[in-house]
Design a protein around this motif. Structure first.
Motif, PDB file in Angstrom:
ATOM      1  N   ASN A  71      41.372  43.640  32.609  1.00  0.00           N
ATOM      2  CA  ASN A  71      40.810  43.208  31.754  1.00  0.00           C
ATOM      3  C   ASN A  71      42.529  43.084  30.876  1.00  0.00           C
ATOM      4  O   ASN A  71      42.542  42.822  29.857  1.00  0.00           O
ATOM      5  CB  ASN A  71      39.496  43.700  30.361  1.00  0.00           C
ATOM      6  CG  ASN A  71      38.303  43.797  31.702  1.00  0.00           C
ATOM      7  OD1 ASN A  71      37.986  42.465  31.873  1.00  0.00           O
ATOM      8  ND2 ASN A  71      37.357  44.609  31.433  1.00  0.00           N
ATOM      9  N   ASN A  72      43.253  44.709  30.450  1.00  0.00           N
ATOM     10  CA  ASN A  72      44.191  44.856  30.660  1.00  0.00           C
ATOM     11  C   ASN A  72      44.955  43.559  30.965  1.00  0.00           C
ATOM     12  O   ASN A  72      46.018  43.651  29.911  1.00  0.00           O
ATOM     13  CB  ASN A  72      44.092  46.195  30.763  1.00  0.00           C
ATOM     14  CG  ASN A  72      43.259  47.017  30.028  1.00  0.00           C
ATOM     15  OD1 ASN A  72      42.786  47.397  29.330  1.00  0.00           O
ATOM     16  ND2 ASN A  72      43.584  48.564  30.329  1.00  0.00           N
ATOM     17  N   HIS A  83      38.373  46.516  36.818  1.00  0.00           N
ATOM     18  CA  HIS A  83      37.377  45.835  35.538  1.00  0.00           C
ATOM     19  C   HIS A  83      38.541  46.367  34.980  1.00  0.00           C
ATOM     20  O   HIS A  83      39.241  45.258  33.933  1.00  0.00           O
ATOM     21  CB  HIS A  83      36.760  45.829  36.034  1.00  0.00           C
ATOM     22  CG  HIS A  83      35.803  45.273  37.068  1.00  0.00           C
ATOM     23  ND1 HIS A  83      35.440  44.159  36.929  1.00  0.00           N
ATOM     24  CD2 HIS A  83      34.950  45.470  38.059  1.00  0.00           C
ATOM     25  CE1 HIS A  83      34.184  43.606  37.998  1.00  0.00           C
ATOM     26  NE2 HIS A  83      34.208  44.297  38.908  1.00  0.00           N
ATOM     27  N   GLN A  84      38.588  47.556  34.870  1.00  0.00           N
ATOM     28  CA  GLN A  84      39.572  47.769  33.255  1.00  0.00           C
ATOM     29  C   GLN A  84      41.086  47.056  33.244  1.00  0.00           C
ATOM     30  O   GLN A  84      41.603  46.459  32.564  1.00  0.00           O
ATOM     31  CB  GLN A  84      40.503  49.569  33.296  1.00  0.00           C
ATOM     32  CG  GLN A  84      40.575  50.006  32.070  1.00  0.00           C
ATOM     33  CD  GLN A  84      40.779  51.430  31.904  1.00  0.00           C
ATOM     34  OE1 GLN A  84      40.067  51.273  32.467  1.00  0.00           O
ATOM     35  NE2 GLN A  84      41.313  51.655  30.380  1.00  0.00           N
ATOM     36  N   ALA A 104      35.825  50.642  38.190  1.00  0.00           N
ATOM     37  CA  ALA A 104      35.846  50.777  36.571  1.00  0.00           C
ATOM     38  C   ALA A 104      37.159  50.089  36.719  1.00  0.00           C
ATOM     39  O   ALA A 104      37.771  49.791  35.774  1.00  0.00           O
ATOM     40  CB  ALA A 104      35.217  52.206  36.131  1.00  0.00           C
ATOM     41  N   GLU A 105      37.944  51.327  37.521  1.00  0.00           N
ATOM     42  CA  GLU A 105      39.780  50.711  37.555  1.00  0.00           C
ATOM     43  C   GLU A 105      39.981  49.182  37.946  1.00  0.00           C
ATOM     44  O   GLU A 105      40.684  48.690  37.000  1.00  0.00           O
ATOM     45  CB  GLU A 105      40.619  52.440  38.267  1.00  0.00           C
ATOM     46  CG  GLU A 105      41.272  51.748  38.322  1.00  0.00           C
ATOM     47  CD  GLU A 105      42.042  52.161  36.824  1.00  0.00           C
ATOM     48  OE1 GLU A 105      43.175  51.749  35.691  1.00  0.00           O
ATOM     49  OE2 GLU A 105      41.567  52.719  36.084  1.00  0.00           O
TER      50      GLU A 105
END
Length: 916
Positions: free
Chosen positions: A297-298, A293-294, A290-291
């Motif tokens: 995206n950021n 891909h976050q 999760a981290e």
């Protein structure tokens, strides 16, 4: 890596306005700090951080990078606070030593009061046996009984000196010198090694009379990996092991990660954001997914992550990934977010190897060595570099020395050459470009202490379970620290047994001095092993020896109740003082203040812990103590359980509970003497110039002292030459802004480019007063002008007071005289500046040399083109067809230069220092 030029050649490059030759990659590029945007940003960041910093301050404790091990010609002055602290320790030691003498006298008087005591005192055997054991069942040497309390003086410890190259040992240790069951002198000093060569340690110990042993009766045990529990069982008070039980809670990468995460959850992530975002694989793969891909995206691109095995070292098994599919999940490992903006020098990544010595966890005592290593990657760093280029991304010495680019430093006095520098060389390098090293090291201390607190509770629990004495162990950690481009220190890892091998004179000098200073600091005693074994057997039979699971303090007690007042205000609570001791103190040949200090010391509970802390500090050598230290009470809230003893020692040593700063100055007989080297002729000129140099602006501290007192001492009037006028950069800018205000009467007539420059000037970070966002440009500029004028008045008031005190002004006395002097000086400055046209004012402002002043001036005046005011007047001239560039009748700058200025009036352009 190119050879770094000397500081003299660097200064010439700056003066000549040339660029540095590959000196700095990220943090400098041009001829001066003010013209380098990266350095401007760093200076601004440090100013903001310094205002809000809470914690240990390096200017109070000292810092690494101030060591003369490698270059004896270097000189680093000792701060006034450190001198006061050393003087206070000197006074405390004198008081404790005097108390020890009086206690011996008290015991002798008590012994002679009864006939039975006198008979037992007359028997040498009884006296020896009574002196042989202390209240905790440990053996006290004869030299220690002379001190009266069983505590050791500095002379009781073995004194170590750094070894020379010819004293370096080779081959395996000679086991025949001292073997199990051999007939040898029990008073010999002995050491033992387990699963390591440790040639630097062996060389140091054998040079100072230690012999190798395979038995369990050693003075020093040195091991590389964590020791088994049986090694800690049944130790006597004086035996030393170089590892605490369960230190792997800090040195294993997975354990460190878990312990940091626990502290982040308990106290907030930002309070313990000392390592990059890290996950344990494969257990935390979902969270990492999760981290990942976050972050992708950021940032709009694939971020880099670095994978490390849990227990490896020397860069083994480390690789970088930007794709989840590249991660090997077969073995357990950690994955950390790669720091994409590292601080670079000469275009290369670097990290620091900092040596941290923990001598006690209860109470906590932490030292940092003044010297260490700066290790560089051997290939230049760029963001577009291939992730598989290990010589670009990794700074491990064992890896980079295999590169063909590797250069070794063979001259220890040139410790800034090649790919391994000393920490002192790095600090000198950063100081030359304007980095505040005291603040930088304060932040490093913060990371070190917080990292240690992450493992404090499990290590202390293991100590109480395994150790007989809390002083049996010490730990020399190797902290690896890297800085990002915002000068934030990040902890990469903590090494359990940092390498002490050497392959260069730089390594040899640093590490041999480190080992010698470490043994001096922890304190290695000679002891009679035969007598110690007999006492241990007797006490075990009496039930006094607790053995495994029976953790005791060195002083034999663990009851810390009553250290503070019942009200809970953390004031030190003093116990009672016997009439006999009070009489002995009053009869002693000491001054009144010193007698009062001895009475306080005699009433202190756990006085031996205070003495232990102070005597250890006296043996610090090239170490800096960061805990306990001024400001360390900020970390009290982060302990798993409240540590009363830590708070108690802090109150005694640093909160003035026993002695104040004024008392230190009174006791001249106990002050430390500092030998200051003679200044060279060049330094003498600089020091003499400091005494007469006119300060260009007033800082926050000046402003606070300017209004401290309205009372002046008696003034001796002397005639002076008041016709001298000194023009500073502040004065020129005040005149410039006042003229600009008059031109901003109509905001609609200001072109957008000039309006943007004025906005940048008004919103600059140097201003203290709040902006007036809803007011007109003219009023907002007036607000900034008022702040500058107010600051100048405070400076003038301070200077006028100095003139009056020195008797350099003839006039009436009192505050009205000061105001008259201020008015006169302001009038003289204004009358002189009003004759200058705008073009000449801008030329004067362009010539300023102060970094922050240039930063402020550059918002209004470009160094290559005209400033805002000249542009505005040029546009008015083109519209009206007339000359309005300056004061009527004086429009040509050349005419201004040829003007005859009244004699004895002095103009010093460009002296300015606008400080936030």
């Amino acid at each position: 890596m190119e050879e770094k030029p000397t500081s003299g050649s660097m200064a010439q490059a700056k003066t000549a306005g040339g660029n540095y030759k590959n000196e700095y990659a990220t943090i400098s590029a041009t001829s001066s700090t003010a013209e380098n945007p990266a350095l401007q940003r760093l200076n601004h960041l440090q100013k903001m951080e310094k205002k809000s910093w809470k914690g240990i301050k390096a200017e109070y404790t000292g810092r690494p990078g101030t060591c003369t091990l490698l270059n004896k010609k270097r000189f680093f002055p000792v701060s006034e606070f450190q001198k006061e602290n050393d003087n206070q320790n000197k006074i405390f030691m004198a008081a404790l030593s005097k108390l020890a003498e009086l206690e011996v006298k008290k015991k002798k008087s008590a012994a002679t009061s009864s006939a039975s005591s006198a008979m037992s005192a007359a028997s040498p055997s009884n006296a020896a046996s009574s002196a042989g054991s202390t209240k905790d069942g440990s053996y006290a040497s004869k030299s220690s009984t002379k001190a009266g309390t069983g505590a050791k003086s500095l002379q009781d410890y073995v004194s170590f000196r750094p070894i020379k190259e010819h004293q370096w040992v080779s081959g395996p240790p000679s086991t025949h010198l001292y073997t199990r069951g051999g007939s040898t002198d029990y008073s010999e000093l002995s050491y033992k090694l387990l699963k390591c060569e440790a040639r630097c340690v062996r060389s140091t110990l054998e040079t100072h009379g230690f012999v190798y042993t395979e038995s369990h009766d050693w003075n020093v045990l040195w091991i590389v990996s964590m020791g088994k529990p049986y090694l800690y069982d049944g130790l006597n008070e004086y035996q030393k092991i170089n590892h605490f039980p369960q230190s792997y809670e800090l040195t294993r990468k997975d354990k460190l990660c878990l312990n940091v995460l626990k502290m982040q959850e308990k106290f907030g992530k930002m309070n313990f954001y000392i390592i990059p975002d890290t996950f344990l694989l494969p257990d935390e793969f979902a969270d990492f997914f999760a981290e990942f891909h976050q972050a992708k995206n950021n940032e709009g691109r694939k971020p880099l992550w670095i994978v490390k095995p849990n227990g490896s070292c020397q860069g083994k098994g480390i690789y970088l990934v930007d794709d989840i599919n590249d991660i090997d999940l077969d073995d357990s490992c950690i994955i950390s977010k790669y720091i994409p903006n590292p601080l670079l020098i000469n275009g290369h990544k670097f990290d620091l190897r900092i040596y941290v010595l923990v001598t006690s966890w209860d109470p906590l005592r932490v030292y940092v060595y003044k010297e260490g290593l700066t290790r560089f990657a051997t290939e230049e760093y760029t963001t577009s570099t291939n992730k598989k280029s290990r010589y670009v991304h990794l700074t491990n010495y064992s890896l980079n020395k295999k590169n063909a680019n590797w250069k070794t430093n063979e001259d220890i006095e040139r410790d800034d050459y090649g790919f391994k520098w000393s920490i002192t060389a790095l600090c000198k390098h950063l100081e030359q470009i304007g980095i505040d090293m005291n603040l930088l090291w304060s932040k490093v201390y913060d990371v070190i202490i917080k990292a240690l607190l992450c493992g404090e509770h499990p290590i202390l629990t293991a100590m109480k379970r395994n150790l007989s004495y809390r002083t049996n162990c010490f730990e020399l950690f190797g902290f690896d620290i890297i800085f990002d481009s915002d000068l934030k220190p990040w902890l990469l890892e903590i090494n359990l047994s940092p390498s002490l091998s050497h392959d260069s004179p730089l390594d040899f000098t640093i590490k041999t001095n480190l080992v010698a200073d470490t043994f001096n600091l922890v304190g290695v005693h000679k002891f009679d092993r035969r007598r110690e074994s007999m006492n241990k057997m007797k006490n075990r039979m009496k039930g006094q020896y607790k053995g495994k699971g029976g953790y005791t303090t060195k002083t034999g007690g663990s009851n810390l109740k009553g250290l503070f007042s019942d009200e809970g205000e953390e004031g030190i609570k003093f116990g009672g003082l016997s009439k006999e001791m009070e009489r002995l103190i009053n009869d002693s040949d000491c001054d009144k203040e010193f007698k009062e200090l001895m009475k306080k010391m005699a009433r202190l509970k756990n006085r031996d812990l205070i003495k232990e802390t102070i005597t250890e500090y006296e043996r610090r050598g090239n170490f800096v103590r960061i805990f306990p230290a001024p400001g360390c009470n900020e970390y009290e809230k982060y302990f798993q359980y409240q540590k009363t003893i830590n708070r108690y020692i802090y109150k005694v040593l640093f909160d003035g509970g026993l002695i104040s700063k004024q008392d230190i100055d009174l006791k001249t007989n106990y002050k430390l003497n500092y030998d200051v080297p003679k200044l060279s002729s060049y330094q003498q000129v600089r020091e003499e110039a400091k005494g007469v140099k006119v300060r260009s602006s007033v800082t926050g501290s000046d402003a606070s002292t300017a209004d401290d007192s309205n009372k002046l001492p008696k003034i001796s009037k002397k005639p002076s030459d008041n016709s001298k006028v000194v023009i500073t950069g502040d004065d020129v800018l005040i005149e410039y802004v006042s003229r600009l205000i008059r031109k901003c009467y109509d905001e609609n007539k200001i072109v957008p480019k000039d309006l943007g420059c004025i906005e940048n000037f008004i919103s600059h970070y140097v201003w203290h007063e709040e902006d007036l966002p809803k007011a007109t440009i003219q009023n907002r500029l007036k607000n900034r002008l008022d702040e500058m004028v107010s600051r100048r008045k405070k400076l003038l008031k301070t200077l006028c007071k100095k003139e009056l005190i020195a008797g350099n002004y003839s006039g009436s006395e009192g505050s009205s005289t000061i105001q008259a002097m201020i008015d006169q000086k302001e009038k003289q400055k204004s009358s002189l500046l009003e004759n200058f046209n705008v073009s000449y004012l801008e030329e004067m402002l362009k010539s300023t040399t102060k970094s922050i002043a240039k930063d402020v001036v550059s918002t209004l005046i470009n160094t290559e083109r005209s400033g805002v005011l000249v542009n505005m007047q040029k546009r008015e001239k083109s519209m009206k067809g007339s000359d309005t560039t300056g004061v009527p009748g004086i429009s040509d700058p050349e005419k201004i230069k040829s003007m005859s200025i009244p004699e004895k009036k002095k103009v010093i352009p460009g002296r300015s220092d606008f400080k936030s």
